[in-house]
Scaffold this motif. Structure first.
Motif, PDB file in Angstrom:
ATOM      1  N   ARG A 117      31.609 -27.706   6.439  1.00 23.42           N
ATOM      2  CA  ARG A 117      32.282 -26.624   5.716  1.00 23.42           C
ATOM      3  C   ARG A 117      33.729 -26.561   6.236  1.00 23.42           C
ATOM      4  O   ARG A 117      34.157 -25.572   6.835  1.00 23.42           O
ATOM      5  CB  ARG A 117      31.590 -25.280   5.941  1.00 23.42           C
ATOM      6  CG  ARG A 117      30.154 -25.196   5.458  1.00 23.42           C
ATOM      7  CD  ARG A 117      29.618 -23.768   5.641  1.00 23.42           C
ATOM      8  NE  ARG A 117      30.177 -22.855   4.679  1.00 23.42           N
ATOM      9  CZ  ARG A 117      30.398 -21.552   4.909  1.00 23.42           C
ATOM     10  NH1 ARG A 117      30.145 -21.025   6.100  1.00 23.42           N
ATOM     11  NH2 ARG A 117      30.905 -20.781   3.969  1.00 23.42           N
ATOM     12  N   GLN A 129      36.133 -23.587   5.901  1.00 20.86           N
ATOM     13  CA  GLN A 129      35.779 -22.406   6.690  1.00 20.86           C
ATOM     14  C   GLN A 129      35.684 -22.752   8.187  1.00 20.86           C
ATOM     15  O   GLN A 129      35.072 -22.021   8.959  1.00 20.86           O
ATOM     16  CB  GLN A 129      34.441 -21.814   6.222  1.00 20.86           C
ATOM     17  CG  GLN A 129      34.473 -21.165   4.851  1.00 20.86           C
ATOM     18  CD  GLN A 129      34.345 -22.191   3.742  1.00 20.86           C
ATOM     19  OE1 GLN A 129      33.718 -23.235   3.905  1.00 20.86           O
ATOM     20  NE2 GLN A 129      34.944 -21.909   2.593  1.00 20.86           N
ATOM     21  N   ASP A 136      29.867 -17.122  10.256  1.00 17.37           N
ATOM     22  CA  ASP A 136      30.636 -16.765   9.063  1.00 17.37           C
ATOM     23  C   ASP A 136      30.627 -15.240   8.942  1.00 17.37           C
ATOM     24  O   ASP A 136      29.627 -14.641   8.524  1.00 17.37           O
ATOM     25  CB  ASP A 136      29.998 -17.419   7.837  1.00 17.37           C
ATOM     26  CG  ASP A 136      30.822 -17.230   6.571  1.00 17.37           C
ATOM     27  OD1 ASP A 136      31.503 -16.195   6.442  1.00 17.37           O
ATOM     28  OD2 ASP A 136      30.780 -18.120   5.699  1.00 17.37           O
TER      29      ASP A 136
END
Length: 265
Positions: free
Chosen positions: A29, A32, A74
């Motif tokens: 990811r 992110q 996250d």
């Protein structure tokens, strides 16, 4: 075994690859900074378990895509109520808590923060870029580092140093963690994965069942309250390797001055 095998596509949140006898699990990811949401945690767990069960793989490298290892949980997903794990059982069996049987090497570039640092500390060996940044910033957000950082770091660094690191939440350099022995090796930026794979190949030259037993004993040693208990416990863990045909093969290869041919994978 020198063949390469790619078992995932670029759209997956976790990528899997096999180079020689080293498996590579990549958190994917990058936009992110590989922050951990439920999908990534689940896919990572499945990938590591698949590598553990694959007889072609004798060591595993865990790394991150896009120049960062992992920036932690996250927080947008956390804000929206997403749990870290789907069930309590998943949490109990997670890599952070239980690892896998085979050695896992963290190849760290960029940021390894919060849960990302805790993920790295869950690995058996750590190789990092000299420019990598580490930290436990949870307290700055009134969160607590419950992924192993507050448990493992005080066993590897001085208590007062860890206390300052955890309470202030500031970034710590790779040089500082290397000085305290948390990192095995410092490498040039961009070279962590190559060095980690090379280390994995060195591990793969040793007897697979002996490597698994050695890892289990080292990881469990803090559980034993006396040397007598430790000697009994380690023998039970070592016996499968000592009774393996690979023990005779290792001795024969040494006497015959040849590379061993391991079968107990």
């Amino acid at each position: 075994m020198n063949t390469n095998a790619t078992t995932s596509s670029a759209d997956d949140v976790v990528l899997q690859d096999i180079r020689g006898e080293v498996g590579i699990v990549t958190l994917n990811r990058p936009s992110q900074r590989n922050a951990l949401n439920l999908a990534l945690r689940t896919a990572m767990q499945h990938a590591l378990e698949a590598m553990d069960a694959d007889p072609r793989v004798l060591a595993v490298v865990l790394t991150g895509a896009g120049g960062n290892f992992c920036a932690g949980r996250d927080l947008k997903a956390a804000r929206d109520g997403e749990p870290m794990y789907a069930t309590r059982d998943d949490a109990q069996k997670s890599f952070n808590r239980s690892s896998i049987r085979k050695p896992v090497i963290a190849a760290i570039e960029g940021y390894a923060l919060a849960g990302g640092l805790e993920l790295a500390l869950s690995c058996d060996l750590l190789i990092a870029s000299r420019e990598a940044k580490f930290g436990l910033p949870e307290a700055k957000r009134n969160l607590v580092a419950i992924g192993g950082g507050l448990i493992r770091l005080p066993r590897r660094m001085p208590y007062h140093v860890v206390m300052e690191m955890a309470l202030l939440g500031d970034h710590v350099s790779a040089d500082e963690l290397y000085r305290f022995g948390v990192l095995n090796r410092l490498v040039d930026p961009g070279a962590a994965i190559e060095n980690a794979v090379a280390l994995g190949e060195q591990i793969a030259a040793s007897g697979p069942s002996a490597v698994r037993a050695t890892k289990q004993i080292l990881r469990r040693n803090t559980e034993w309250t006396s040397e007598a208990t430790a000697f009994d416990a380690q023998l039970a863990m070592a016996e499968p390797a000592l009774n393996s045909p690979d023990s005779k093969e290792g001795i024969a290869a040494f006497i015959e001055r040849r590379a061993p041919r391991w079968t107990d994978r």
